[in-house]
Motif scaffolding. Sequence first.
Motif, short mmCIF file in Angstrom:
data_model
loop_
_atom_site.label_atom_id
_atom_site.label_comp_id
_atom_site.label_asym_id
_atom_site.label_seq_id
_atom_site.Cartn_x
_atom_site.Cartn_y
_atom_site.Cartn_z
N ALA A 178 5.27 -4.04 5.07
CA ALA A 178 3.96 -3.74 5.66
C ALA A 178 3.84 -4.38 7.04
N PRO A 213 -0.15 2.03 10.11
CA PRO A 213 1.14 1.77 9.47
C PRO A 213 1.63 2.95 8.62
N LEU A 224 -5.24 1.08 7.70
CA LEU A 224 -3.95 1.34 7.05
C LEU A 224 -3.33 2.66 7.51
N LEU A 229 2.68 3.26 0.87
CA LEU A 229 1.64 3.77 1.77
C LEU A 229 1.62 5.29 1.79
N ALA A 284 7.44 -0.54 0.96
CA ALA A 284 6.11 -0.49 1.60
C ALA A 284 5.82 0.91 2.11
N THR A 340 3.20 -2.29 10.43
CA THR A 340 2.04 -2.61 11.26
C THR A 340 2.50 -3.02 12.66
#
Lengths: 136, 221
Positions: free
Chosen positions: A26, B63, B60, A78, A74, A30
């Motif tokens: 993550a 990402p 979110l 997501l 991750a 990011t």
Amino acid sequence: MAPELGFPEGSVTARLPAPARFVLGAGILTGFAALGEGLVAWAGWPLPGPVVGMALLWAALGLRVVRLHWLLEAADGLLGVLGLLFVPATVGVIQFLSAGAAWGAWLLVLVAGLLAGAGVAGVVAARLVRPEGGPG
Amino acid sequence: MTWTALTLVAFVLGVLLQARVRSPLLNPTLVATLAVVAALLLTRVPYETYARDVRPLTFLLGPAVVALAVPMYRLRALLARQWRALLVGGLGGTLCAVAVDHALPRVLGVGVDAARALGTAPATSPVALQLAQFTQAPPALAATLAVLSGLLGALLLPGWLSLLGVRHPLARGVAMGSVSHGVGTARAREEGELAGAASSLGMGLAALAVTLVVALLSAGR
């Protein structure tokens, strides 16, 4: 999950507990989103930062600066709930509900554009797809 | 926090409904959107309050869009072999949608603001938002119509492509991504990793193509 990740021999990430590996992934995702935002702001491109970040991550994976097993879990997590993350944006329609009669025409234009565009893209791409030898 | 909780629960209900009733109209994003819109209208809470509350979800998204590089990287060999189909199909589809979105509002006599906002709908909403300064469209409307285009695409395009006989996952994916970007890509991923990767590529190409068209049009003005 783990065998598919294909950890290299003696890799540090293989020794990380799964939740910590998720946090690492993550963090990297990011970081690339921030990198994309920064680059776009600096260069003044009218492009979304995260889409530029996606291209940068693809390049970084190709150059082996970033390894797939650092962020695979991750990313899968997501992307599994991608549809959820758009709900705040789609709810934005509420701001324009009172525009009233115009909605019929707007929807007509959107649907016509979608059907024409996706129709052309789908038919053209299907014709140009090269036959793959063997499965996969 | 209440609105974030409501959004999460409504989305899961949408997933459950979709698993039970196999209808493309029960897209979880649509179900959650309708539930939240109904709740906001009933409680008379303004969208700004909602948007502030659900900021963690919005965060979110950045990402998550970056994460789309992962399936594309895993399928890189296949995507490299099929670059012609993806590039020509994706760009052709996006440009065709942009042409319709520019021409049809004139025929229908749509208001100037909405006509300008419709022209960038085939690109993902952050692109539409940023291009609004060049097209002089109201930014919020441009972003909203782009998102709505994605949602409509997720609902209509799988059936439409089947009707046209488009079965190859690469062709279906790139078609959805090239006009219905993020929400369409979320839907394309339900058809498999290959369709999802092709859709992310189509979304990226559409962002570039729409930006280029707007740049050319505003340069010619």
